[in-house]
Write an enzyme that holds these catalytic residues in place. Sequence first.
Site, PDB file in Angstrom:
ATOM      1  CG  ASN A  12      -1.693   1.238   1.434  1.00 41.74           C
ATOM      2  OD1 ASN A  12      -1.799   2.058   0.521  1.00 41.74           O
ATOM      3  ND2 ASN A  12      -2.256   1.399   2.624  1.00 41.74           N
ATOM      4  CD1 TRP A  13       3.632   1.041  -2.764  1.00 42.36           C
ATOM      5  CD2 TRP A  13       4.214   2.492  -4.371  1.00 42.36           C
ATOM      6  NE1 TRP A  13       4.658   0.477  -3.493  1.00 42.36           N
ATOM      7  CE2 TRP A  13       5.031   1.343  -4.488  1.00 42.36           C
ATOM      8  CE3 TRP A  13       4.402   3.537  -5.280  1.00 42.36           C
ATOM      9  CZ2 TRP A  13       6.021   1.214  -5.478  1.00 42.36           C
ATOM     10  CZ3 TRP A  13       5.382   3.410  -6.274  1.00 42.36           C
ATOM     11  CH2 TRP A  13       6.177   2.257  -6.353  1.00 42.36           C
ATOM     12  CE  LYS A  14      -0.074   3.325   4.731  1.00 43.11           C
ATOM     13  NZ  LYS A  14       0.031   3.458   6.185  1.00 43.11           N
ATOM     14  CG  HIS A 102      -5.689   2.122   5.249  1.00 41.95           C
ATOM     15  ND1 HIS A 102      -5.268   3.069   6.149  1.00 41.95           N
ATOM     16  CD2 HIS A 102      -4.681   1.236   5.130  1.00 41.95           C
ATOM     17  CE1 HIS A 102      -4.038   2.761   6.546  1.00 41.95           C
ATOM     18  NE2 HIS A 102      -3.661   1.659   5.941  1.00 41.95           N
ATOM     19  CD  GLU A 104      -2.807   5.697   6.738  1.00 45.06           C
ATOM     20  OE1 GLU A 104      -2.802   5.824   5.499  1.00 45.06           O
ATOM     21  OE2 GLU A 104      -1.869   5.148   7.368  1.00 45.06           O
ATOM     22  CD  GLU A 171      -3.495  -2.382   7.383  1.00 44.58           C
ATOM     23  OE1 GLU A 171      -2.362  -2.610   6.948  1.00 44.58           O
ATOM     24  OE2 GLU A 171      -4.126  -1.349   7.113  1.00 44.58           O
ATOM     25  N   GLY A 177       2.572   2.298  10.737  1.00 44.32           N
ATOM     26  CA  GLY A 177       3.569   3.348  10.596  1.00 44.32           C
ATOM     27  C   GLY A 177       4.304   3.698  11.869  1.00 44.32           C
ATOM     28  CB  SER A 216       5.033  -1.807  12.000  1.00 45.30           C
ATOM     29  OG  SER A 216       4.712  -0.441  12.256  1.00 45.30           O
ATOM     30  N   GLY A 237       2.810  -1.159   4.255  1.00 45.98           N
ATOM     31  CA  GLY A 237       2.847   0.251   3.890  1.00 45.98           C
ATOM     32  C   GLY A 237       4.267   0.700   3.576  1.00 45.98           C
ATOM     33  N   GLY A 238       4.898   1.360   4.536  1.00 46.49           N
ATOM     34  CA  GLY A 238       6.214   1.971   4.331  1.00 46.49           C
ATOM     35  C   GLY A 238       7.236   1.091   3.637  1.00 46.49           C
TER      36      GLY A 238
HETATM   37  P1  PGA Z   1       2.881   0.362   7.577  1.00 45.16           P
HETATM   38  O1  PGA Z   1       1.409   0.581   6.956  1.00 45.16           O
HETATM   39  O2  PGA Z   1       3.378  -0.965   7.005  1.00 45.16           O
HETATM   40  O3  PGA Z   1       3.678   1.519   7.087  1.00 45.16           O
HETATM   41  O4  PGA Z   1       2.730   0.288   9.038  1.00 45.16           O
HETATM   42  C1  PGA Z   1       0.528  -0.492   6.800  1.00 45.16           C
HETATM   43  C2  PGA Z   1      -0.760   0.004   6.224  1.00 45.16           C
HETATM   44  O5  PGA Z   1      -1.204   1.105   6.595  1.00 45.16           O
HETATM   45  O6  PGA Z   1      -1.399  -0.669   5.387  1.00 45.16           O
END
Ligand code: PGA
Length: 253
Positions: A12-14, A102, A104, A171, A177, A216, A237-238
């Site tokens: 997930n590149w956001k 998600h 966010e 999640e 993050g 994470s 994500g990251g």
């Molecule tokens: P993260 O994000 O791996 O950077 O913690 C995961 C996500 O939000 O899908």
Amino acid sequence: MSTPRRKTVVGNWKMNGLAASSAAFDHIASGAAERESAGVLAARMVVCPPATLLFGFAERAVDTPVEVGAQNCHAAPSGAHTGEIAAEMIKDAGGALVILGHSERRAAGETDAEIREKAEAARRAGLQAIICVGETLEEREAGMAVEIVAGQLAASLPDSADAAWALVAYEPVWAIGTGLTPSAGDVAEIHAAMRAALGARFGAPGDAMALLYGGSVSPANAAELLHVEGVDGALVGGASLVAEKFLQIVDAA
Ligand code: PGA
């Protein structure tokens, strides 16, 4: 009781990535292709870039094992919804999946009912949906994690949900993050609760739904988290923005 199945690793590149990020995507895709031809590709691989890059990445992914997805969609197939993108458009651009709900987006006000409608839209358009659930730190500390996740799952999955098109990602909000992750035991507990709820509601298709863990995930913890009982893959994500890290996570599957 769960039979081991092929894992799914989703990046997930956001809201990250410009045209120049095609190089990182090509690195991921060529790494996947090399592993596939050597017979050592350990997981289904998906990259969900921002919408501006979706079409271009889908073209670059042709003849590689990498699939491309989106990070959200609108529930309607078309219409006067300025700034929105329909599931049909994602499909048309070469997307195979869409991440929905998600945390966010939930934090910005997206509700279970909206996520459920969007999931129906994904199904209508022929996309797979990765429906995200997860508790906040306050909810976990109050001993409510299982209840919160079960409630989100019940309310955001439509009755038509089927293993062929619906995946779930657990999640924990506090793990996203932050570099923090739940213990293997805590992940196993939530995944077992989700599996039981899905089996009770959907029967065999619920038993077959892929349940991912996200929050994470890194090359350092991927082997442990991906092999927790009941975990069918990871939403990353990251670490998915760095091709080598993403490939290492796939290798850990
Ligand atoms: P993260 O994000 O791996 O950077 O913690 C995961 C996500 O939000 O899908």
